[in-house]
Scaffold this motif. Structure first.
Motif, PDB file in Angstrom:
ATOM      1  N   TYR A  31       0.875  -1.183   0.000  1.00  0.00           N
ATOM      2  CA  TYR A  31       0.000   0.000   0.000  1.00  0.00           C
ATOM      3  C   TYR A  31       0.906   1.224   0.000  1.00  0.00           C
ATOM      4  O   TYR A  31       1.559   1.552   0.994  1.00  0.00           O
ATOM      5  CB  TYR A  31      -0.928  -0.010   1.213  1.00  0.00           C
ATOM      6  CG  TYR A  31      -1.955   1.100   1.187  1.00  0.00           C
ATOM      7  CD1 TYR A  31      -3.075   1.013   0.358  1.00  0.00           C
ATOM      8  CD2 TYR A  31      -1.794   2.242   1.972  1.00  0.00           C
ATOM      9  CE1 TYR A  31      -4.006   2.038   0.317  1.00  0.00           C
ATOM     10  CE2 TYR A  31      -2.726   3.270   1.942  1.00  0.00           C
ATOM     11  CZ  TYR A  31      -3.826   3.158   1.110  1.00  0.00           C
ATOM     12  OH  TYR A  31      -4.747   4.184   1.067  1.00  0.00           O
ATOM     13  N   ASN A  50       5.537   6.630   2.484  1.00  0.00           N
ATOM     14  CA  ASN A  50       5.666   5.645   3.565  1.00  0.00           C
ATOM     15  C   ASN A  50       6.926   4.807   3.361  1.00  0.00           C
ATOM     16  O   ASN A  50       7.351   4.529   2.224  1.00  0.00           O
ATOM     17  CB  ASN A  50       4.408   4.784   3.718  1.00  0.00           C
ATOM     18  CG  ASN A  50       4.001   4.028   2.485  1.00  0.00           C
ATOM     19  OD1 ASN A  50       4.275   4.451   1.370  1.00  0.00           O
ATOM     20  ND2 ASN A  50       3.331   2.898   2.658  1.00  0.00           N
ATOM     21  N   GLU A  52       8.436   1.332   4.878  1.00  0.00           N
ATOM     22  CA  GLU A  52       8.191   0.174   5.734  1.00  0.00           C
ATOM     23  C   GLU A  52       9.499  -0.498   6.135  1.00  0.00           C
ATOM     24  O   GLU A  52      10.582  -0.118   5.664  1.00  0.00           O
ATOM     25  CB  GLU A  52       7.236  -0.794   5.007  1.00  0.00           C
ATOM     26  CG  GLU A  52       5.880  -0.138   4.775  1.00  0.00           C
ATOM     27  CD  GLU A  52       4.828  -1.074   4.204  1.00  0.00           C
ATOM     28  OE1 GLU A  52       5.181  -2.183   3.754  1.00  0.00           O
ATOM     29  OE2 GLU A  52       3.653  -0.672   4.209  1.00  0.00           O
ATOM     30  N   CYS A  61       4.766   6.346   8.296  1.00  0.00           N
ATOM     31  CA  CYS A  61       3.745   6.807   7.363  1.00  0.00           C
ATOM     32  C   CYS A  61       4.254   8.015   6.568  1.00  0.00           C
ATOM     33  O   CYS A  61       5.130   8.761   7.037  1.00  0.00           O
ATOM     34  CB  CYS A  61       2.486   7.230   8.110  1.00  0.00           C
ATOM     35  SG  CYS A  61       1.580   5.895   8.872  1.00  0.00           S
ATOM     36  N   ALA A  62       3.659   8.210   5.415  1.00  0.00           N
ATOM     37  CA  ALA A  62       4.057   9.305   4.527  1.00  0.00           C
ATOM     38  C   ALA A  62       3.912  10.672   5.192  1.00  0.00           C
ATOM     39  O   ALA A  62       4.732  11.571   4.978  1.00  0.00           O
ATOM     40  CB  ALA A  62       3.200   9.253   3.260  1.00  0.00           C
ATOM     41  N   GLU A  63       2.880  10.837   6.007  1.00  0.00           N
ATOM     42  CA  GLU A  63       2.627  12.143   6.639  1.00  0.00           C
ATOM     43  C   GLU A  63       3.709  12.486   7.645  1.00  0.00           C
ATOM     44  O   GLU A  63       4.180  13.618   7.715  1.00  0.00           O
ATOM     45  CB  GLU A  63       1.278  12.126   7.369  1.00  0.00           C
ATOM     46  CG  GLU A  63       0.082  11.870   6.491  1.00  0.00           C
ATOM     47  CD  GLU A  63      -0.277  10.393   6.400  1.00  0.00           C
ATOM     48  OE1 GLU A  63       0.631   9.557   6.199  1.00  0.00           O
ATOM     49  OE2 GLU A  63      -1.464  10.069   6.529  1.00  0.00           O
ATOM     50  N   THR A  92      -7.216   8.581   4.324  1.00  0.00           N
ATOM     51  CA  THR A  92      -7.245   9.497   5.466  1.00  0.00           C
ATOM     52  C   THR A  92      -6.068   9.170   6.398  1.00  0.00           C
ATOM     53  O   THR A  92      -5.624   8.019   6.449  1.00  0.00           O
ATOM     54  CB  THR A  92      -8.564   9.372   6.257  1.00  0.00           C
ATOM     55  OG1 THR A  92      -8.743   8.009   6.633  1.00  0.00           O
ATOM     56  CG2 THR A  92      -9.750   9.832   5.430  1.00  0.00           C
ATOM     57  N   PRO A  93      -5.561  10.162   7.114  1.00  0.00           N
ATOM     58  CA  PRO A  93      -4.388   9.892   7.970  1.00  0.00           C
ATOM     59  C   PRO A  93      -4.730   8.981   9.141  1.00  0.00           C
ATOM     60  O   PRO A  93      -5.820   9.077   9.714  1.00  0.00           O
ATOM     61  CB  PRO A  93      -3.977  11.280   8.462  1.00  0.00           C
ATOM     62  CG  PRO A  93      -5.144  12.169   8.233  1.00  0.00           C
ATOM     63  CD  PRO A  93      -5.939  11.582   7.126  1.00  0.00           C
TER      64      PRO A  93
HETATM   65  N1  THU Z   1       0.099   4.640   5.690  1.00  0.00           N
HETATM   66  C1  THU Z   1       0.535   5.918   5.488  1.00  0.00           C
HETATM   67  O1  THU Z   1       1.661   6.147   5.055  1.00  0.00           O
HETATM   68  N2  THU Z   1      -0.335   6.921   5.763  1.00  0.00           N
HETATM   69  C2  THU Z   1      -1.623   6.753   6.148  1.00  0.00           C
HETATM   70  O2  THU Z   1      -2.310   7.729   6.400  1.00  0.00           O
HETATM   71  C3  THU Z   1      -2.191   5.411   6.249  1.00  0.00           C
HETATM   72  C4  THU Z   1      -1.202   4.310   6.234  1.00  0.00           C
HETATM   73  C5  THU Z   1       1.014   3.535   5.372  1.00  0.00           C
HETATM   74  C6  THU Z   1       1.549   2.794   6.544  1.00  0.00           C
HETATM   75  C7  THU Z   1       1.895   1.458   5.885  1.00  0.00           C
HETATM   76  O3  THU Z   1       3.161   1.551   5.290  1.00  0.00           O
HETATM   77  C8  THU Z   1       0.869   1.298   4.800  1.00  0.00           C
HETATM   78  O4  THU Z   1       0.319   2.594   4.589  1.00  0.00           O
HETATM   79  C9  THU Z   1      -0.254   0.327   5.133  1.00  0.00           C
HETATM   80  O5  THU Z   1      -0.841   0.645   6.349  1.00  0.00           O
END
Ligand code: THU
Length: 137
Positions: A31, A50, A52, A61-63, A92-93
């Protein structure tokens, strides 16, 4: 009430978030997420993706990647963030990112996007109602 963002700025943030998603490292969830954080000066924009890790909780997470880049560059006030996930569903975050962003910008405009350019606009203090901040301490 936060000011409205110009359409051209919204479009720019969405484009930058889509570009940032290209750098996503998400071999475990597959994802991919991109973000673009606009500083209060209306000029500086920090992209994030993001990242991992084989040790899953180490993943970012990207944010929060965009936020860390901006804060480490000396920025502490923000106007908006765009977030785009891997598919047409609006991204959504997560709760952790809501809290991290709330520290610096409770009134942040949050542009939650799908891959096809579709988006919804929210305020952070609506997404994180009664959030815990420095004034709570
Ligand atoms: N993820 C984000 O980067 N931002 C979000 O707002 C939701 C989830 C990432 C975390 C993980 O690497 C992947 O999405 C699946 O959860």
């Amino acid at each position: 009430m936060a000011e409205e963002l110009e359409q051209s700025l919204i479009n720019q943030l969405v484009e930058i978030a889509l570009d940032a998603r290209e750098n996503s490292y998400a071999p475990y969830s597959n994802y991919r997420v991109g973000s673009a954080l606009l500083c209060d000066d209306g000029i500086n924009i920090y992209p994030g993706c993001n990242i991992e890790n084989a040790s899953y909780p180490c993943g970012l997470c990207a944010e929060r990647v965009a936020l860390a880049k901006a804060v480490s560059d000396g920025h502490r006030k923000f106007r908006a963030i765009a977030i785009v996930g891997s598919n047409e569903e609006i991204c959504t975050p997560c709760g952790l990112c809501r809290q991290a962003l709330f520290e610096f910008a409770p009134d942040l405009t949050v542009i939650c996007c799908g891959s096809k350019g579709n988006y919804e606009i929210h305020r952070l203090n609506e997404l994180l109602a009664a959030g815990f901040g420095s004034s709570s301490l």
